[in-house]
Structures are given as structure tokens and as C-alpha cells.
Design an enzyme around this catalytic site. Structure first.
Site, PDB file in Angstrom:
ATOM      1  N   GLY A  82     105.442  63.281   3.610  1.00  0.00           N
ATOM      2  CA  GLY A  82     104.306  63.859   2.896  1.00  0.00           C
ATOM      3  C   GLY A  82     103.319  62.741   2.644  1.00  0.00           C
ATOM      4  O   GLY A  82     103.014  61.956   3.541  1.00  0.00           O
ATOM      5  N   GLU A  83     102.909  62.608   1.410  1.00  0.00           N
ATOM      6  CA  GLU A  83     101.983  61.535   1.042  1.00  0.00           C
ATOM      7  C   GLU A  83     102.653  60.732  -0.060  1.00  0.00           C
ATOM      8  O   GLU A  83     102.832  61.228  -1.174  1.00  0.00           O
ATOM      9  CB  GLU A  83     100.662  62.179   0.580  1.00  0.00           C
ATOM     10  N   SER A  84     103.026  59.489   0.270  1.00  0.00           N
ATOM     11  CA  SER A  84     103.851  58.734  -0.682  1.00  0.00           C
ATOM     12  C   SER A  84     103.126  58.447  -1.989  1.00  0.00           C
ATOM     13  O   SER A  84     103.753  58.389  -3.049  1.00  0.00           O
ATOM     14  CB  SER A  84     104.337  57.432  -0.037  1.00  0.00           C
ATOM     15  N   CYS A 115     110.006  59.171   6.330  1.00  0.00           N
ATOM     16  CA  CYS A 115     108.581  58.847   6.362  1.00  0.00           C
ATOM     17  C   CYS A 115     108.067  58.515   4.953  1.00  0.00           C
ATOM     18  O   CYS A 115     108.431  57.477   4.416  1.00  0.00           O
ATOM     19  CB  CYS A 115     107.809  59.977   7.044  1.00  0.00           C
ATOM     20  N   ARG A 144     102.297  51.087   5.127  1.00  0.00           N
ATOM     21  CA  ARG A 144     101.966  52.503   5.359  1.00  0.00           C
ATOM     22  C   ARG A 144     101.041  52.674   6.554  1.00  0.00           C
ATOM     23  O   ARG A 144     100.226  51.810   6.848  1.00  0.00           O
ATOM     24  CB  ARG A 144     101.296  53.089   4.113  1.00  0.00           C
ATOM     25  N   ILE A 173     104.779  60.805  12.430  1.00  0.00           N
ATOM     26  CA  ILE A 173     103.480  61.325  11.973  1.00  0.00           C
ATOM     27  C   ILE A 173     102.908  60.342  10.948  1.00  0.00           C
ATOM     28  O   ILE A 173     103.433  60.212   9.851  1.00  0.00           O
ATOM     29  CB  ILE A 173     103.637  62.712  11.316  1.00  0.00           C
ATOM     30  N   ARG A 174     101.888  59.640  11.318  1.00  0.00           N
ATOM     31  CA  ARG A 174     101.277  58.614  10.444  1.00  0.00           C
ATOM     32  C   ARG A 174     102.386  57.788   9.777  1.00  0.00           C
ATOM     33  O   ARG A 174     102.433  57.623   8.558  1.00  0.00           O
ATOM     34  CB  ARG A 174     100.353  59.256   9.402  1.00  0.00           C
ATOM     35  N   HIS A 209     110.368  62.060  11.337  1.00  0.00           N
ATOM     36  CA  HIS A 209     110.651  63.353  10.694  1.00  0.00           C
ATOM     37  C   HIS A 209     111.812  64.063  11.403  1.00  0.00           C
ATOM     38  O   HIS A 209     111.578  64.866  12.313  1.00  0.00           O
ATOM     39  CB  HIS A 209     109.408  64.252  10.776  1.00  0.00           C
ATOM     40  N   GLU A 211     113.584  66.454  10.455  1.00  0.00           N
ATOM     41  CA  GLU A 211     113.658  67.892  10.135  1.00  0.00           C
ATOM     42  C   GLU A 211     112.811  68.735  11.080  1.00  0.00           C
ATOM     43  O   GLU A 211     112.894  69.954  11.077  1.00  0.00           O
ATOM     44  CB  GLU A 211     113.232  68.116   8.667  1.00  0.00           C
TER      45      GLU A 211
END
Ligand code: GLN
Length: 227
Positions: A82-84, A115, A144, A173-174, A209, A211
């Protein structure tokens, strides 16, 4: 045409249908290592639903963790991507930061971080926001959004130590990079010189990721850490 066959297929008798159900259920039970385990998925932000679905398919009783009370119910936990920065902020807002740190670091709660979840679990974030706190649950430094400077997202067939010959279909992903690892950290997979899957004790972190790829070996590994 034999009596039991119709144009649309083979008709089954009650007896062989029962046998099919029995065989199916037996196979499913044997392949559900999560049965009887209550596993948490941190659900304050990010890609938690896909982790929940993988763990449910493995038979686990999944708890979406948003409060300290929910955290105290679980035997293992996933910190999703997500967004840490947002995840750290929400952990503080929900008064989960200290309880989560203490459950993992002191209590040895088996943990899978992917991630952004890996960033939150790290001991140092080289380019985090000033107010971005990490849990110090695994002795790694991370940067990051640093993986693959040309492209933000890619898929890679990743050979993983100790997980058989089949590479893991890893979706990045990023993704963050791991810039250094402490002496107690095992690097289970790398791309070139960059570690992308690491474990220290009961804490397993992936820069990618797992999942999203339909390969549940890392979730199974988390369940193995319960034993
Ligand atoms: N770039 C995100 C961060 O810094 C992580 C991306 C992800 O989890 N897919 O938190």
C-alpha cells in the site's frame, strides 16, 4: 448410447456423487494448512483484501486488524502493500503502533510484510518522511520506490532458496530496495545484488506482492512459522 449417458454428459449415480464429494473434501482438508488458525491481516490501508482471500483459501480464520483488541486475537499477521507513510500514520492514529511492535518484536508473532509492509517492519527507512516511523522488527534498511529506476512495476520469475525448483512469480509495484541487512537476516531471494525476500526469526518480508500472483507459498510459509 449407454443408459447413463445423455447428450450433455455423463449422469452420475448418488453413490459415485457421494464418493466425489468425500474425496474432494478430503483433498481440500489436507491442503488447508491454515485450518484451526486465526490469522490477522492489518487492514488500515492498502492491498489487504487479496491477502485475506489467499489465507481464507488456505483454511485460516482471517481477522482484519484495525484495533489493539483485534491484534490480540491473532496467532500471526500480514502487513500488506500500500502506502507505507499512510500505514504508519494509521497505525499511530489507531493506537496500534506500540502494540504491534511489541507483539512482533517481544512476542515473536509470526509476520509476513509485503512491499509497504516490508518498509513498515524495517529498522531504517532511508528516505522516509520525517514523521514516518518503522517497527524495527527486522534488521534491514530500505529505500522507498527505488526498485527499477526505469519502470515502476514489473513481474519477475524469482528463484527462492528453500522453496523448490519452481521460481516464484513475483509482482513488483513501486517496490522498495533493501540497501543493507544485519547479521541475523537470511536473504532468501535477490535480483542481482538486491535482496527482495528476507527472513529474521519469524519475520518474513518481500519487496513484491505475493498475494497477486496466485502462488501461495509465502502465505504457507507464514503458517509454517506458527509451528
Ligand atoms: N511505494 C510504496 C511505499 O513507499 C510501496 C508500494 C507498494 O506497497 N506496492 O510505501
Amino acid at each position: 448410447m449407454p443408459a447413463s449417458t445423455t447428450l450433455s454428459g455423463t449422469e452420475h449415480t448418488g453413490a459415485d456423487r457421494a464418493e466425489k464429494v468425500w474425496t474432494g473434501a478430503g483433498a481440500l482438508t489436507a491442503d488447508m494448512p491454515g485450518l484451526g488458525h486465526r490469522i490477522g491481516v492489518l487492514a488500515v490501508q492498502g492491498a489487504f483484501a487479496a491477502h485475506r482471500n489467499v489465507l481464507r483459501r488456505l483454511g485460516a480464520d482471517v481477522v482484519e486488524v484495525r484495533t489493539p483488541a483485534q491484534l490480540s486475537e491473532v496467532e500471526a499477521i500480514v502487513l500488506p502493500g500500500g502506502e507505507s507513510t499512510t500505514i504508519s500514520m494509521m497505525l499511530r492514529f489507531n493506537e496500534l503502533l506500540q502494540p504491534l511492535r511489541s507483539a512482533i518484536v517481544k512476542g515473536g508473532l509470526p509476520t509476513l510484510g509485503t512491499c509497504a509492509g516490508m518498509i513498515v517492519l524495517a529498522s531504517e527507512i532511508l528516505d522516509g518522511r520525517d514523521d514516518q516511523e518503522c517497527l524495527g522488527a527486522i534488521d534491514i534498511s530500505v529505500r522507498r520506490n527505488a526498485f527499477g529506476r526505469q519502470v515502476d512495476s514489473f513481474e519477475y520469475d524469482l528463484p527462492v532458496n528453500g522453496m523448490g525448483d519452481r521460481p516464484f512469480p513475483a509482482v513488483f509495484i513501486r517496490a522498495p530496495v533493501v540497501t543493507s541487512v544485519g547479521p541475523d537476516v537470511e536473504v532468501l531471494a535477490s535480483i542481482g545484488d538486491e535482496p527482495v525476500l528476507c527472513r529474521q526469526g519469524r519475520v518474513l518480508v518481500a519487496a513484491f506482492h505475493p498475494e497477486l500472483s496466485g502462488d501461495d507459498r509465502l502465505h504457507r510459509h507464514l503458517i509454517d512459522l506458527l509451528r
